[in-house]
Write a protein that holds these residues in place. Structure first.
Motif, PDB file in Angstrom:
ATOM      1  N   LYS A 128       0.834  -1.207   0.000  1.00 31.43           N
ATOM      2  CA  LYS A 128       0.000   0.000   0.000  1.00 31.43           C
ATOM      3  C   LYS A 128       0.870   1.259   0.000  1.00 31.43           C
ATOM      4  CE  LYS A 128      -3.873   0.698   1.957  1.00 31.43           C
ATOM      5  NZ  LYS A 128      -5.028   0.897   2.867  1.00 31.43           N
ATOM      6  N   ILE A 129       1.935   1.227   0.759  1.00 32.68           N
ATOM      7  CA  ILE A 129       2.851   2.380   0.784  1.00 32.68           C
ATOM      8  C   ILE A 129       3.525   2.544  -0.570  1.00 32.68           C
ATOM      9  CG2 ILE A 129       5.001   3.268   1.796  1.00 32.68           C
ATOM     10  CD1 ILE A 129       4.089   1.895   4.440  1.00 32.68           C
ATOM     11  N   LYS A 130       3.979   1.434  -1.144  1.00 35.00           N
ATOM     12  CA  LYS A 130       4.636   1.508  -2.460  1.00 35.00           C
ATOM     13  C   LYS A 130       3.683   2.010  -3.538  1.00 35.00           C
ATOM     14  CE  LYS A 130       8.000  -2.182  -1.626  1.00 35.00           C
ATOM     15  NZ  LYS A 130       8.436  -3.545  -1.995  1.00 35.00           N
ATOM     16  N   ASN A 131       2.390   1.744  -3.376  1.00 34.18           N
ATOM     17  CA  ASN A 131       1.407   2.145  -4.389  1.00 34.18           C
ATOM     18  C   ASN A 131       1.022   3.615  -4.302  1.00 34.18           C
ATOM     19  OD1 ASN A 131       1.340  -0.438  -5.440  1.00 34.18           O
ATOM     20  ND2 ASN A 131      -0.512  -1.040  -4.326  1.00 34.18           N
ATOM     21  N   LEU A 132       1.470   4.292  -3.234  1.00 36.03           N
ATOM     22  CA  LEU A 132       1.176   5.722  -3.131  1.00 36.03           C
ATOM     23  C   LEU A 132       1.776   6.465  -4.328  1.00 36.03           C
ATOM     24  CD1 LEU A 132       1.764   6.468   0.656  1.00 36.03           C
ATOM     25  CD2 LEU A 132      -0.383   6.717  -0.586  1.00 36.03           C
ATOM     26  N   GLU A 133       0.986   7.304  -4.923  1.00 36.79           N
ATOM     27  CA  GLU A 133       1.457   8.062  -6.088  1.00 36.79           C
ATOM     28  C   GLU A 133       2.031   9.394  -5.631  1.00 36.79           C
ATOM     29  OE1 GLU A 133      -0.124   9.831 -10.386  1.00 36.79           O
ATOM     30  OE2 GLU A 133      -1.446   8.604  -9.143  1.00 36.79           O
ATOM     31  N   ILE A 134       3.332   9.522  -5.796  1.00 36.11           N
ATOM     32  CA  ILE A 134       4.027  10.768  -5.450  1.00 36.11           C
ATOM     33  C   ILE A 134       4.401  11.473  -6.747  1.00 36.11           C
ATOM     34  CG2 ILE A 134       5.919  11.805  -4.170  1.00 36.11           C
ATOM     35  CD1 ILE A 134       4.006  10.174  -2.443  1.00 36.11           C
ATOM     36  N   LYS A 135       3.869  12.654  -6.958  1.00 35.82           N
ATOM     37  CA  LYS A 135       4.129  13.377  -8.205  1.00 35.82           C
ATOM     38  C   LYS A 135       5.494  14.049  -8.153  1.00 35.82           C
ATOM     39  CE  LYS A 135      -0.761  14.275  -9.129  1.00 35.82           C
ATOM     40  NZ  LYS A 135      -1.798  15.314  -9.360  1.00 35.82           N
ATOM     41  N   ARG A 136       6.215  13.887  -9.268  1.00 40.66           N
ATOM     42  CA  ARG A 136       7.549  14.495  -9.359  1.00 40.66           C
ATOM     43  C   ARG A 136       7.457  15.995  -9.545  1.00 40.66           C
ATOM     44  NH1 ARG A 136      11.172  11.373 -13.591  1.00 40.66           N
ATOM     45  NH2 ARG A 136       9.254  10.625 -14.507  1.00 40.66           N
TER      46      ARG A 136
END
Length: 587
Positions: free
Chosen positions: A579-587
């Motif tokens: 779930k943490i890895k699937n978080l979408e962090i925008k560059r």
């Protein structure tokens, strides 16, 4: 209190013919390799004189305090531990040298050939080498060449680096070990041999700079495994190689460039990798850890590196690989190696299997004042009060000699481990244990290695430096305040469960106790759901759960101390890591 005798699944496999035979230095491999592990004579004495007799046999490279050594006897601060063995017959040709290598000897040792001193080393965590050519040849022509090693170890009674070792182990401090605890070996090299190879990758330019160190300048040829090109370079000078078929390294794709380097007289095999780890700002204005120019959330475990049968030394390479591979299968992508330096084969395993490493420097200093550095510091940290870390007695760094020694060992640590792409962050200090001038330490380390992050003060006593705002969370409330540095929760959890038959003693140390696997798993899931997952959503870049395995009384591992049981539900761990890895962090 009676202690439970624990064995790992590998304990019974270890004997004189099956004890750490792997090549100890994967970053610089030669064919002339003579492994000296196995049974040596040993004696523990009250004085420094050569022993007239021995107490028995010790299985090197296991410390005398460990079960696998066959000794199980603690070396006291005023005692002398002697090792002895006959060296194998070796014939050096003209213009060749014979080197004796020690992976690590804790704490100080003097080395003799036939009672003639040939070397001395101080520091229990770093490798060292001795040129024994002249002494060896002068003796071996007439008699057997006897190798003696004399060891002293003050453990936690001095300011020397000691990690988590304590003569009277309890709680979060563990059995003190001593003596030879990594592989001993010999090799024959030409007189003008390759001493050191330094690879410095540049991810953005898709190139690597290499420098080969030799006694005298000479021509060298570097060939990549792909054989796309052979490069002619001069030793002791930096040379930059463009990587035409560029392949980056990451935990998901741990690609290693295999290299062969030859000179007129020497030949080694090595490797390097290209990756970039830095702090950048995402599109929401949050400072994040980036890997290869993309936001990369790091989910890690604290790893003490202790074993019930070998203490500091894993019983075998298979056991070491088990730890690393097991946590990768659980979805973790990072290990914080806590206050200990491992053998080079451990870092090589992380390199080739693909796991990030935050490497602690080994802590030292005089006796720790836990009322100050643990309890009061926790409260100060929560209240936001900043405490100066200028050298003083409350931080156990009043000895000038100890501060100099720490700085010297930092230089040696970075030189020894510089090669390994898995290491992405240096951690000079932990919770004020021997901390001093952390701002200076951060700059000092940055000048030695500009390609890695620095967590200058893990836990308490933050001085505002380095790349990481480092938080330990066991008590009070978790407070995250975005700033110029990336936010990392570098210790949390510590949930304990005593497992009958797999635990060291009835005395339990941890930050919250549970009665069975189900309740422990529910407690972990609640912590992840209510605290850790939202923290990543709100700007956290990395987390480190305490810890990989139980260690003695500290029973807060996800594995038992003997590595036989996973204490938490596997699917629950995988679920939250994914779930943490699937978080979408925008560059």
């Amino acid at each position: 209190m009676k202690k439970q005798i624990l064995e790992t699944r590998w304990t019974k496999q270890i004997n004189e013919t099956n004890v750490w035979q792997e090549y100890p230095r994967p970053t610089m491999v030669r064919s002339s390799y003579m492994n000296l592990n196995g049974y040596w004579d040993y004696a523990i004495k009250k004085n420094s004189c050569f022993p007239s007799s021995y107490h028995g046999k010790i299985l090197v490279p296991f410390s005398p305090e460990s079960k696998l050594s066959g000794v199980e006897r603690q070396l006291k601060p005023k005692e002398f531990l002697w090792y002895h063995r006959i060296l194998p017959a070796v014939k050096c040709q003209k213009n060749e040298r014979l080197y004796l290598h020690f992976g690590a000897v804790d704490q100080a040792c003097t080395v003799y050939l036939n009672q003639q001193e040939v070397g001395y080393h101080q520091g229990g965590y770093l490798p060292f080498s001795i040129d024994i050519t002249d002494a060896f040849q002068s003796f071996h022509s007439t008699t057997n060449c006897e190798l003696f090693v004399r060891v002293t170890d003050p453990s936690d009674t001095s300011y020397h680096s000691r990690g988590k070792q304590k003569l009277h182990n309890s709680g979060m401090f563990y059995t003190a070990q001593s003596g030879i605890w990594q592989t001993v070996w010999m090799e024959i090299v030409p007189d003008n041999f390759i001493r050191y190879v330094k690879f410095t990758p540049n991810y953005d330019k898709k190139e690597v700079t290499v420098k080969i160190s030799t006694e005298r300048n000479c021509s060298a040829f570097l060939q990549l495994e792909t054989k796309e090109h052979t490069y002619s370079i001069t030793s002791n000078q930096s040379f930059t190689i463009p990587l035409k078929n560029f392949h980056a390294w990451s935990p998901e794709d741990p690609y290693l460039y295999q290299v062969k380097i030859t000179t007129q007289t020497d030949c080694i095999k090595s490797y390097f990798a290209v990756r970039k780890c830095d702090i950048q700002t995402d599109k929401n204005g949050i400072r994040r850890i980036f890997l290869n120019n993309k936001p990369y959330l790091q989910i890690g475990l604290l790893d003490q590196g202790y074993w019930p049968d070998g203490l500091y030394t894993p019983p075998c390479e298979e056991a070491m690989i088990f730890d690393i591979l097991s946590i990768k299968k659980l979805g973790f992508n990072m290990i914080r190696k806590h206050l200990k330096i491992e053998s080079e084969r451990w870092y090589y395993t992380c390199d080739r299997l693909g796991i990030l490493v935050w490497q602690d420097m080994v802590n030292g200093g005089s006796h720790y004042h836990h009322w100050f550095v643990t309890y009061l510091a926790t409260f100060f940290n929560y209240s936001g009060k900043k405490i100066s870390d200028q050298p003083h007695a409350l931080l156990s760094r009043q000895h000038k000699e100890g501060r100099k020694e720490w700085a010297k060992e930092v230089v040696s640590t970075i030189r020894t481990l510089y090669h390994h792409p898995c290491i992405v962050c240096w951690v000079p200090f932990n919770e004020g244990w021997g901390q001093f001038r952390a701002l200076f330490a951060a700059e000092f380390i940055h000048n030695l290695d500009k390609g890695r992050l620095i967590d200058h003060a893990s836990g308490w006593f933050d001085q505002g430096g380095g790349d990481i705002k480092s938080i330990h969370y066991y008590f009070f409330s978790l407070i995250l305040k975005p700033e110029r540095r990336a936010l990392a929760l570098t210790e949390f959890g510590g949930y304990a469960w005593y497992v009958k038959g797999h635990s060291y003693s009835l005395k339990i140390f941890g930050y919250r106790a549970f009665q069975n696997k189900d309740s422990l798993t529910k407690g972990y899931a609640k912590l992840m759901e209510e605290l850790i997952f939202p923290a990543f959503q709100n700007g956290l870049s990395a987390s480190v759960y305490t810890q990989l395995s139980d260690v003695e009384e500290e029973m807060n591992g996800i594995f038992t101390y003997d590595r036989k049981l996973l204490k938490l539900d596997k699917n629950t761990i995988l679920k939250w890591n994914q779930k943490i890895k699937n978080l979408e962090i925008k560059r």
